[in-house]
Design an enzyme around this catalytic site. Structure first.
Site, PDB file in Angstrom:
ATOM      1  CE1 TYR A   1       8.254  43.807  38.550  1.00 32.17           C
ATOM      2  CE2 TYR A   1      10.033  45.379  38.243  1.00 32.17           C
ATOM      3  CZ  TYR A   1       9.002  44.868  39.005  1.00 32.17           C
ATOM      4  OH  TYR A   1       8.721  45.443  40.220  1.00 32.17           O
TER       5      TYR A   1
ATOM      6  CG  MET B   1      20.245  52.153  47.022  1.00 31.24           C
ATOM      7  SD  MET B   1      18.959  51.006  47.603  1.00 31.24           S
ATOM      8  CE  MET B   1      17.869  52.167  48.475  1.00 31.24           C
ATOM      9  N   PRO B   2      21.394  55.196  46.058  1.00 30.04           N
ATOM     10  CG  PRO B   2      21.803  55.611  43.801  1.00 30.04           C
ATOM     11  CD  PRO B   2      21.964  54.548  44.851  1.00 30.04           C
ATOM     12  CB  ALA B   3      17.199  58.535  48.421  1.00 30.19           C
ATOM     13  CG  LEU B   4      14.240  59.612  42.734  1.00 32.81           C
ATOM     14  CD1 LEU B   4      12.862  59.289  43.301  1.00 32.81           C
ATOM     15  CD2 LEU B   4      14.281  61.057  42.232  1.00 32.81           C
ATOM     16  N   GLY B   5      15.144  56.090  42.803  1.00 30.00           N
ATOM     17  CA  GLY B   5      15.503  55.158  41.741  1.00 30.00           C
ATOM     18  C   GLY B   5      14.536  55.232  40.581  1.00 30.00           C
TER      19      GLY B   5
ATOM     20  CG  ASP C   1      13.102  48.161  41.465  1.00 26.83           C
ATOM     21  OD1 ASP C   1      13.578  47.401  42.321  1.00 26.83           O
ATOM     22  OD2 ASP C   1      11.920  48.077  41.053  1.00 26.83           O
TER      23      ASP C   1
ATOM     24  CG  HIS D   1       8.910  40.313  43.328  1.00 27.90           C
ATOM     25  ND1 HIS D   1       9.127  40.448  41.981  1.00 27.90           N
ATOM     26  CD2 HIS D   1       8.087  41.334  43.640  1.00 27.90           C
ATOM     27  CE1 HIS D   1       8.488  41.488  41.513  1.00 27.90           C
ATOM     28  NE2 HIS D   1       7.826  42.043  42.502  1.00 27.90           N
TER      29      HIS D   1
ATOM     30  N   GLY E   1      26.068  49.410  55.590  1.00 29.65           N
ATOM     31  CA  GLY E   1      27.033  50.430  55.211  1.00 29.65           C
ATOM     32  C   GLY E   1      27.088  50.763  53.734  1.00 29.65           C
ATOM     33  CB  VAL E   2      25.756  49.105  50.690  1.00 31.72           C
ATOM     34  CG1 VAL E   2      25.491  49.453  49.227  1.00 31.72           C
ATOM     35  CG2 VAL E   2      26.727  47.920  50.780  1.00 31.72           C
TER      36      VAL E   2
ATOM     37  CE  LYS F   1      11.315  44.727  43.178  1.00 33.88           C
ATOM     38  NZ  LYS F   1      11.603  45.165  41.797  1.00 33.88           N
TER      39      LYS F   1
END
Length: 291
Positions: free
Chosen positions: A47, A11-15, A42, A105, A8-9, A72
């Site tokens: 990283y 989230m923007p589709a494009l990150g 992300d 990850h 149900g959260v 991650k």
């Protein structure tokens, strides 16, 4: 444009991704992406720029509630207790109390008990409200099924390599069957640019180029629009302000059914990144620092 995860959260589709973005430029790059309009960032422990991602978010002036943070855990921190501590490390570097989406990850086939233990730690963090959603990355269908058999909560996301030259249709089908959102890393096939021959890059593909010309867009915009129209999340990356802006400008046109099919038909079956079955602690060990 948001997608709703299986818990149900929204989230923007494009990150916006920061893989291989140098720490010294990450904060400025993230702040610029947020200025342009991205609201999903992300990153990953491996990283080594989580701290700078947090700096960039604060530098943007946006309220914490306006930015969806995804990171991650690396395989060096797998196991139940280790993963709980890894969350503390990531949250501390990001400067937040809650992480919106936390992923494993990679699976570790040779130490799958530790992979399961790490995922159970994610389940605990979700129950405690320290993360809003949990998921995985680079999990192939048989490995995802094995994880589901040993845990309680279905991952919200499986982030995998997907671009027109490598669509991983079997992975997408398996994800959908379990209610898991496919999120694309290297969504424009940037990884194909490292093969040493520009003619094999998605950016120079004549089919993609013709579609871009028909819409007055760039090949990158066509590929990102392809992801969104087929129901995937996508995480493009760039350090150049003009490309950061261009990659976000994908909501003013729509691909036809024939164009989507043409893009689907470009699949070569050739993976650009490492095969997940080859990931072992010995070959991919990285020490994730405490701070």
């Amino acid at each position: 444009m948001n997608v709703t995860l299986n818990n149900g959260v929204a989230m923007p589709a494009l990150g916006f991704g920061v893989f291989q973005t140098p720490p010294e430029t990450t904060a400025d790059t993230v702040a610029e992406a947020l200025r342009v309009g991205y609201r999903l960032i992300d990153t990953a422990a491996s990283y080594f720029n989580e701290r700078e991602v947090g700096d960039g978010i604060r530098r943007s002036g946006l309220d914490r509630s306006e930015v969806f943070i995804e990171t991650k855990l690396w395989i060096s921190d797998y196991g139940y207790d280790q993963a709980l501590h890894a969350f503390d490390k990531s949250a501390g570097k990001l400067g937040v109390e809650t992480i919106d989406l936390l992923l494993l990850h990679q699976p570790v086939p040779t130490q799958f008990d530790k992979t399961v233990g790490a995922y159970r730690a994610l389940e605990h963090l979700l129950a405690e409200g320290k993360v809003r959603a949990i998921g995985v990355s680079n999990f192939m269908p048989e490995v995802l099924a094995e994880l589901l058999a040993q845990t309680d909560i279905v991952p919200a996301v499986n982030q995998v390599e997907v671009h027109p030259y490598f669509t991983q249709r079997d992975v997408q089908v398996a994800n959908a069957a379990h209610g898991v959102l496919t999120q694309a890393w290297s969504p424009m096939g940037g990884i194909t640019s490292y093969r040493g021959d520009d003619s094999t890059s998605t950016f120079n593909d004549p089919v993609i180029g013709a579609i871009a010309e028909a819409h007055g867009t760039t090949p990158a915009q066509v590929m990102l629009r392809w992801h969104l129209q087929e129901g995937r999340s996508a995480i493009p990356k760039s350090v150049k302000p003009e490309r950061i802006a261009s990659n976000f400008d994908v909501f003013g046109f729509e691909l036809t059914g024939d164009e989507l099919a043409a893009l689907d038909g470009l699949d070569t079956g050739v993976r650009g990144g490492p095969d997940p079955v080859t990931v072992t602690p010995e070959a991919f060990h990285r020490d994730i620092p405490e701070a």
